[in-house]
Design a protein around this motif. Sequence first.
Motif, PDB file in Angstrom:
ATOM      1  N   GLY A  99       3.935   1.866   2.709  1.00 17.37           N
ATOM      2  CA  GLY A  99       4.912   2.948   2.574  1.00 17.37           C
ATOM      3  C   GLY A  99       4.192   4.255   2.326  1.00 17.37           C
ATOM      4  N   THR A 100       4.851   5.375   2.639  1.00 24.67           N
ATOM      5  CA  THR A 100       4.235   6.674   2.397  1.00 24.67           C
ATOM      6  C   THR A 100       5.090   7.467   1.412  1.00 24.67           C
ATOM      7  OG1 THR A 100       5.412   7.551   4.297  1.00 24.67           O
ATOM      8  CG2 THR A 100       3.147   6.842   4.662  1.00 24.67           C
ATOM      9  N   VAL A 149       0.852  -1.187   0.000  1.00 25.53           N
ATOM     10  CA  VAL A 149       0.000   0.000   0.000  1.00 25.53           C
ATOM     11  C   VAL A 149       0.890   1.240   0.000  1.00 25.53           C
ATOM     12  CG1 VAL A 149      -2.029   1.057   1.077  1.00 25.53           C
ATOM     13  CG2 VAL A 149      -1.484  -1.339   1.565  1.00 25.53           C
ATOM     14  N   LEU A 150       0.594   2.165  -0.908  1.00 22.89           N
ATOM     15  CA  LEU A 150       1.326   3.437  -0.955  1.00 22.89           C
ATOM     16  C   LEU A 150       0.362   4.545  -0.577  1.00 22.89           C
ATOM     17  CD1 LEU A 150       3.802   5.169  -1.691  1.00 22.89           C
ATOM     18  CD2 LEU A 150       3.000   5.161  -4.055  1.00 22.89           C
ATOM     19  N   LEU A 151       0.730   5.332   0.443  1.00 22.67           N
ATOM     20  CA  LEU A 151      -0.161   6.373   0.947  1.00 22.67           C
ATOM     21  C   LEU A 151       0.486   7.752   0.927  1.00 22.67           C
ATOM     22  CD1 LEU A 151      -1.029   3.887   3.484  1.00 22.67           C
ATOM     23  CD2 LEU A 151      -2.845   5.547   3.193  1.00 22.67           C
ATOM     24  N   GLN A 152      -0.351   8.764   0.936  1.00 25.50           N
ATOM     25  CA  GLN A 152       0.088  10.141   1.128  1.00 25.50           C
ATOM     26  C   GLN A 152       0.246  10.392   2.630  1.00 25.50           C
ATOM     27  OE1 GLN A 152       0.631  12.023  -1.356  1.00 25.50           O
ATOM     28  NE2 GLN A 152      -0.635  11.333  -3.045  1.00 25.50           N
ATOM     29  N   PRO A 153       1.122  11.311   3.012  1.00 22.16           N
ATOM     30  CA  PRO A 153       1.218  11.645   4.437  1.00 22.16           C
ATOM     31  C   PRO A 153      -0.130  12.152   4.959  1.00 22.16           C
ATOM     32  CG  PRO A 153       2.382  13.264   3.068  1.00 22.16           C
ATOM     33  CD  PRO A 153       2.036  12.106   2.185  1.00 22.16           C
ATOM     34  N   GLY A 154      -0.538  11.666   6.120  1.00 23.22           N
ATOM     35  CA  GLY A 154      -1.760  12.166   6.766  1.00 23.22           C
ATOM     36  C   GLY A 154      -3.050  11.662   6.149  1.00 23.22           C
TER      37      GLY A 154
END
Lengths: 238, 238, 238, 238, 238, 238
Positions: free
Chosen positions: C86-87, C60-65
């Motif tokens: 990961g972010t 999973v790749l996410l944006q901060p916050g």
Amino acid sequence: MSTLGIVKRNIERAPAEAVARLQAFGVATVHEAMGRAGLAQPVLAPIYEGARACGPAVTVLLQPGDNWMLHVAAEMLQPGDVAVLGTSSDNTDGMFGDLLATSFRARGAVGLVIDAGCRDTAELRDMGFPVWSRAVNSKGTVKATVGSVNTPIICAGALVHPGDVVVADDDGVVIVPKLHAAKVAAAAAARETKEAGTRKRLASGELGVDVYGMREALAKAGLRYFDDEAALARENQK
Amino acid sequence: MSTLGIVKRNIERAPAEAVARLQAFGVATVHEAMGRAGLAQPVLAPIYEGARACGPAVTVLLQPGDNWMLHVAAEMLQPGDVAVLGTSSDNTDGMFGDLLATSFRARGAVGLVIDAGCRDTAELRDMGFPVWSRAVNSKGTVKATVGSVNTPIICAGALVHPGDVVVADDDGVVIVPKLHAAKVAAAAAARETKEAGTRKRLASGELGVDVYGMREALAKAGLRYFDDEAALARENQK
Amino acid sequence: MSTLGIVKRNIERAPAEAVARLQAFGVATVHEAMGRAGLAQPVLAPIYEGARACGPAVTVLLQPGDNWMLHVAAEMLQPGDVAVLGTSSDNTDGMFGDLLATSFRARGAVGLVIDAGCRDTAELRDMGFPVWSRAVNSKGTVKATVGSVNTPIICAGALVHPGDVVVADDDGVVIVPKLHAAKVAAAAAARETKEAGTRKRLASGELGVDVYGMREALAKAGLRYFDDEAALARENQK
Amino acid sequence: MSTLGIVKRNIERAPAEAVARLQAFGVATVHEAMGRAGLAQPVLAPIYEGARACGPAVTVLLQPGDNWMLHVAAEMLQPGDVAVLGTSSDNTDGMFGDLLATSFRARGAVGLVIDAGCRDTAELRDMGFPVWSRAVNSKGTVKATVGSVNTPIICAGALVHPGDVVVADDDGVVIVPKLHAAKVAAAAAARETKEAGTRKRLASGELGVDVYGMREALAKAGLRYFDDEAALARENQK
Amino acid sequence: MSTLGIVKRNIERAPAEAVARLQAFGVATVHEAMGRAGLAQPVLAPIYEGARACGPAVTVLLQPGDNWMLHVAAEMLQPGDVAVLGTSSDNTDGMFGDLLATSFRARGAVGLVIDAGCRDTAELRDMGFPVWSRAVNSKGTVKATVGSVNTPIICAGALVHPGDVVVADDDGVVIVPKLHAAKVAAAAAARETKEAGTRKRLASGELGVDVYGMREALAKAGLRYFDDEAALARENQK
Amino acid sequence: MSTLGIVKRNIERAPAEAVARLQAFGVATVHEAMGRAGLAQPVLAPIYEGARACGPAVTVLLQPGDNWMLHVAAEMLQPGDVAVLGTSSDNTDGMFGDLLATSFRARGAVGLVIDAGCRDTAELRDMGFPVWSRAVNSKGTVKATVGSVNTPIICAGALVHPGDVVVADDDGVVIVPKLHAAKVAAAAAARETKEAGTRKRLASGELGVDVYGMREALAKAGLRYFDDEAALARENQK
């Protein structure tokens, strides 16, 4: 001139009696008894709760990423010793695990303080072999470059000479110079006695400012009491 | 103009009923109920697992390396209070230990949040006196310079007024402004009720994207599904 | 060209048999068996002692916050999977809590490795749902911007492809490329067998320098032994 | 109750005359003149040497990874203002670059203090638009979630109300509450006058311990002078 | 037993001739000439580009947040000295500014290495007084508790005895024990001579692996060359 | 299976024309043109202001404290290349200095990105050889253990394949996959053209919220404007 590539076989250890007496005290007490000195920086943490060790230091200086000297150090360990490890530059690789702990324990060592990383923490916990480390880290290391054993080192900002007494518990790690070990043990005992009396008074509800007689000094240092926000506001408007 | 050298004896505390209601909720819930506000930075950790405290804040402002004001603060503590400590610059010295905890408990305090270091952690654990601190550190402090008690402080990035409600658990520390304490407690209760229903649906295997009805918004935000690597590769070649 | 906004439904997972074999080994052993590779940086820690997970990665790749993609990822999880997050830039917000854990468990997931923050840790501990995170943090997140699911990510410095095997325990997290999973399991088994023999010898008091035959190499690398401080001083004066 | 989603159009700014007077002083002087308060933590650094700004604060609260509110804030800027930015959790994404600087300058703003990242630093240097930031970082941000403009914020540990005076130079950033701006300017001037006299005396070779009359206090605090190492050794043996 | 409250008036400084010779060399060269020892951790940075200092150390030990001892140290400075400051626990307060620099310069000091913060950096740059510090920080300090002058200290992880030679430049800070100063200067000169020849060869396009004769050792250490990705893939399939 | 001990002689470099076009753009622009990807973490900084490099990557994987592979890498460098270095665990030792820079330049390399330390910074500045590093550090390294050259590496959190394009300037470092280099250059050019128009409008005083047409979306996201503090207070009381 180099400080690398040296192993000292025989070192002078702090007197056994002083070591035995220091075993009764916690790190904070020993540090205060030394005049607030000797403490390693709070970057070192025990790998399990309730870890505790006290014994003469066998010192080890290592290169980053290279744990070769820990095998060399094993031969220099005597029953009751605590190995203390510094590195020539910041490194958190996993330099110590259950195989080395097996070897250290077979030699009689009672713990390790390592300014680097430690691995196999579950096994070490099961063995009851206490380690204070900068990190829990599985990163493997090489065996290619020599460091030193039983030379003075700096471990987490604390200067350690071989034979100094290491005291370590949940609160961290403190190093007692071997020459002062007896005096420090005596001072620690005196401090505990005094604190026992203070604790009783504080537990009964007496205030520290009264027990320690601080009120006059606080006033002199400029402390002012205000009944409430309104009183403070009035003062600020003057 | 200075913010140092001030002690306010009487402060307005959050309503007791609101404090009592907030005791039922965890930090994450309270933080969300406040509209995602009030949280201290995650540099503060409890000194033992399962620590929990909720009560009005008595605030303390200290100089680095100087814990004098903690003794002054003891006198201002009332049963149920939580002491909250900020420093005038970053410091992790061991400002609090079992003697002060004995005194704080005798005054009725139920915990401490300290943006600095704590020591005697084994003793504090045995006492069951919960502390959230930035570090475990035996470093001793002096008693030479005054700070303040019961003035607004910043603790780990959170603004705390005396009398605000402190809620702290394994997940950290959140500060509830006293004026909003009742509203926040109500919002937290509503949130828990709603989450209980959601939890049941998720536990049964329903997906969050359906429970929360996210599929349309995801598509609008540009999310695209591909059956497999090959499908994605075909798309990228277009 | 963008790496955002993509979900791959079907991925090739490491062979089930290799995953099953890898479950028998600790992180340090697997990392060594890979030729000292694959390790995530030691910034990830389990939220409770004794946590352990092994399974194919759903990435999973996410944006901060922003934790929106975790809900999208839930749908892609299969029994035995470990979610790995990961972010796009450093972030420790509390992106995962007991509701998502309930959903992940209902899908059959056996753990989460998150290069960000985790909350509701007491509840997760009670559930026995293991999480390795960069921080314990209650900070709430939004659901506004898409990331990706099942694309290659970097998690705490480790490259993770969907379907790779994640092995995590008290010592950290290691990623085994799915292609090499069987070979790594075999190498790990060989290593454990060999270490068992070594452990026995070390436990009996044999020294590592002898067991591993290091004495010649040490001398060649320049290590010199001195009987004591005086002998070293004489050498230095030459 | 939420602190998000709010823009205040009109704020009370510190008196123009006080702002003008404060422009003459450095950060260290202003901080001392406030009784050693108001300083942002030293994590903020100017993006070029010799940067300097002084003006009323327009405050901005942002979500991590989201710079939307900076565009909203631009409309609230008046000539002479300094924008000050806090985030709801730690973030160093590159939220500000030369386009926003162009807009801010067109509105009359004279600088930015950002508890996050900044990019296009070469262009900003060429423009002479001073920025104090936590990091230089090119990481792009989204525009998806609202924060607030002109509400109280915490920036690098400092509490900032809209309209407070921001003073920033090579030494960091200090915030002067608008109510005290005139008093602080006066105290800063007095301090500089006094320091000028002290500087002359110190430059002539007089010692601080004499200029400030410290010798008695030092002795009282326990300072002891020894002629040399031998004298100290004799004392320690007593 | 305490290490606090002590001032040694007279110290043995490294021989003036050795100091003079060391002035010709950079920090990296001196560190290598010492057998890769003596370096302070890279947390210390010069406050301006091109800063450079070399001279005997006058050591200062301070409490966090308290710069009193710097005034005491001024009296002990002699022309050519470099003041070196350690603290009893981590602290980055702004302990040194232009007034103290004026005093230090009047006493003949040629620089300061401070394991804490520095302020008035623009003025110090204008004065050309070089400082290596852990932080630029305006935070003011108190004068309430004694430390020591001219006792051994640890500064950024480096052990410093009074009179040791401090060499500092853009690359950091190295400490040369006074006893070895002459030998180190000689070794540094030899190193520079040797490097001059190497530099010429490398500049002409010769490769380091040939100049240093590394090819055999590399092969022995296991290095393998592959013509391209395909060759590597073939090898991996074997 | 190991990733160590490998040198690939021939790699496929990004097309020269694409590299040439990318040289015109800054790091922030290239990162945005890639869909906000490819950025190294902001822990890497140029050793001098105004440093700039763009070229195909020759990758190097090193052990902590060991710079041997940099000499091996020199032989693989071609005119226009940028060397990019990752380590097998966190390390800031001074692995690169003026001798290696002399060799790299003689081979035609135009810069270095090193996820470790750099020394001889004054000499490198004089040479005009640009380096982006994690630290300035004089700490010497050994040459004892092999790493790899021209295998995929992770450098400051960014995945780098040999031949990818490195773009680095004052704002940091971004990696462009060689396959996408031409597309990214085109997208960067388009972005600059568009930004030029926006810049003009913003410079004339138009607001970003109007130029980008954000007002409706902001309202929809919940942003509310209040005339002043009083208006906000009235709203909060409802």
